[in-house]
Design a protein around this motif. Structure first.
Motif, PDB file in Angstrom:
ATOM      1  N   GLY A  66       1.113  -1.103   0.378  1.00 14.93           N
ATOM      2  CA  GLY A  66      -0.008  -0.219  -0.189  1.00 14.93           C
ATOM      3  C   GLY A  66       1.156   1.388   0.315  1.00 14.93           C
ATOM      4  N   THR A  99      -1.355   4.381  -1.575  1.00 17.61           N
ATOM      5  CA  THR A  99      -2.482   3.839  -0.719  1.00 17.61           C
ATOM      6  C   THR A  99      -2.913   3.940   1.017  1.00 17.61           C
ATOM      7  OG1 THR A  99      -2.860   1.370  -1.569  1.00 17.61           O
ATOM      8  CG2 THR A  99      -4.052   3.068  -2.694  1.00 17.61           C
ATOM      9  N   GLU A 100      -1.322   4.323   1.623  1.00 21.06           N
ATOM     10  CA  GLU A 100      -1.067   3.684   3.282  1.00 21.06           C
ATOM     11  C   GLU A 100      -0.050   5.034   2.558  1.00 21.06           C
ATOM     12  OE1 GLU A 100      -0.726   0.310   5.151  1.00 21.06           O
ATOM     13  OE2 GLU A 100      -0.671  -0.774   3.577  1.00 21.06           O
ATOM     14  N   ASP A 101      -0.350   6.296   4.181  1.00 21.14           N
ATOM     15  CA  ASP A 101       0.734   7.176   3.925  1.00 21.14           C
ATOM     16  C   ASP A 101       1.835   6.800   5.364  1.00 21.14           C
ATOM     17  OD1 ASP A 101      -0.609   7.293   6.515  1.00 21.14           O
ATOM     18  OD2 ASP A 101      -1.841   9.368   5.813  1.00 21.14           O
TER      19      ASP A 101
END
Length: 423
Positions: A50, A55-57
């Motif tokens: 991700g 899509t992920e920080d």
């Protein structure tokens, strides 16, 4: 052992974090310092999933919020250990500062393997958040990306690069890659998906990475990956996804026994009193003292960190040991991978070469393999893998850990609910 008053954990990955968490859970009330050069410990598997895909920080990667460390009285230092000073009961940091320590845990993890070819140092790798940020900057629409190694990390990197609009070539000497991990049938299915998603796959062995601009490539590429057959692949960026090597430098400099990893028993104890080890850097000792196989998967790192925490306190680890010299926890190694929108899981081994007489059982749906099982000659299950069917692997884990001899017809039948396989 004399109960420790001060513990230093070296390494901010999941093994080090799990050890710190377990130490407090077990009632350790002394000084606890975690050396994490990259700052607050974070989870690495999402880096190639991700996080790389955007899509992920960074915040979502953290294994615990900053407030947790204050609540648990864990000192996190963004510093590197330069040396162990066992005679002084201390750990030396870069810069010379000494940290007092009654027990030390080495959770140093692994370092990415570099391509052992001329120019191999030009290839990017993926192990840290900084590495992932560097790759994200390279994965732009139209960029030529060559990924060497089509195993778990390489396949995930290729998937992320393609999703970002890059033109991707995936290079691996094996055809199909990943067969020992998921079985040949699933390996072929997974490898074919690359081409379906626009990734060019090449069966070949790199012999050099040459720099410079190559006019034949769109816009001129910065590199050329030369293969053993004389062909080449132009690339704006080359990524090496060929595994990791255990980081044993600190251990070896301190005289700790290492052989393809820091040698440690089931409690994490090394050959140097008061120094323990956990995670990807460890090669466990079997019951007879001989080195067993190293395991690099996430869950194994968690369990070994927890086992080492118990060992440092002179306590017994929680749960049953999965095998000789292995940390406490589930009996069979397990991993997962996400690529091109598909979720892959596997447990145990799918390599028939490890068990003479073993046979492979496939579960197919409309002629497409969705799961593979490796069954020993005596009928016991050795391993299983699935694509977009995690319940099958969950059931397989129970079957393996409980020593159940499964019905082969039920394993192969797609109409049998995976939850009923253990009954």
């Amino acid at each position: 052992m004399t109960p420790p008053a001060r513990i230093v954990v070296i390494g901010g990955g999941v093994a080090g974090f799990s050890a710190v968490r377990e130490l407090r859970r077990r009632g350790f009330d002394g000084a606890l310092t975690l050396l994490a050069p990259e700052g607050l410990p974070y989870d690495r598997p999402p880096l190639s999933k991700g996080y790389l895909a955007g899509t992920e920080d960074a915040a979502s990667l953290l294994l615990a919020p900053e407030a947790w460390y204050a609540e648990q009285r864990v000192e996190v230092l963004a510093a590197r250990a330069a040396a162990l000073r066992p005679g002084e009961g201390a750990v030396e940091l870069d810069g010379g500062r000494l940290l007092p320590a009654d027990r030390v845990l080495l959770a140093t993890g692994g370092v990415p393997r570099r391509l052992p070819v001329p120019g191999g140092e030009a290839a990017l790798v993926l192990r840290t958040r900084e590495d992932a940020d560097r790759l994200r900057r390279a994965f732009v629409p139209g960029a030529l990306i060559a990924v060497v190694g089509a195993g778990l990390i390489g396949a995930e990197v290729a998937s992320a690069a393609r999703a970002a609009g890059a033109e991707v070539t995936l290079i691996d000497p094996l055809d199909p890659p990943l067969a020992p991990a998921v079985g040949e049938a699933l390996a072929r299915r997974l490898h074919a998906v690359h081409a379906e998603r626009g990734v060019r796959t090449v069966a070949g062995t790199p012999v050099a990475i040459e720099g410079g601009t190559h006019p034949g490539a769109p816009g001129g590429a910065a590199h050329r990956v030369v293969l053993a057959d004389g062909s080449s692949v132009p690339a704006d960026a080359v990524v090496a996804g060929i595994g990791i090597a255990p980081d044993t430098a600190l251990a070896e400099a301190a005289g700790i026994e290492a052989d393809g990893g820091v040698l440690a028993d089931a409690s994490g104890a090394t050959s140097l009193p008061a120094v323990f080890a956990a995670g990807d850097a460890v090669r466990p000792r079997a019951a007879d003292g001989s080195p067993a196989a190293r395991v690099e998967h996430w869950e194994a790192a968690v369990r070994s960190g927890e086992a080492a925490a118990a060992g440092m306190l002179g306590q017994e680890p929680t749960g049953a040991a999965p095998g000789a010299g292995s940390p406490a926890g589930p009996g069979a190694p397990w991993f997962w991978s996400d690529r091109h929108g598909s979720h892959v899981e596997a447990v145990g081994t799918l390599d028939p070469g490890r068990s003479p007489g073993a046979r492979t059982v496939l579960r197919e749906l409309d002629g497409v393999p969705v799961a593979a099982f490796l069954v020993a000659r005596d009928g016991h299950l050795l391993g299983a893998a699935s694509v977009d069917a995690p319940l099958i692997v969950r059931a397989a884990r129970r079957i393996i850990d409980r020593g159940i001899v499964p019905d082969l017809a039920r394993l192969a039948d797609p109409a049998v609910d995976p939850r009923r396989l253990t009954r």
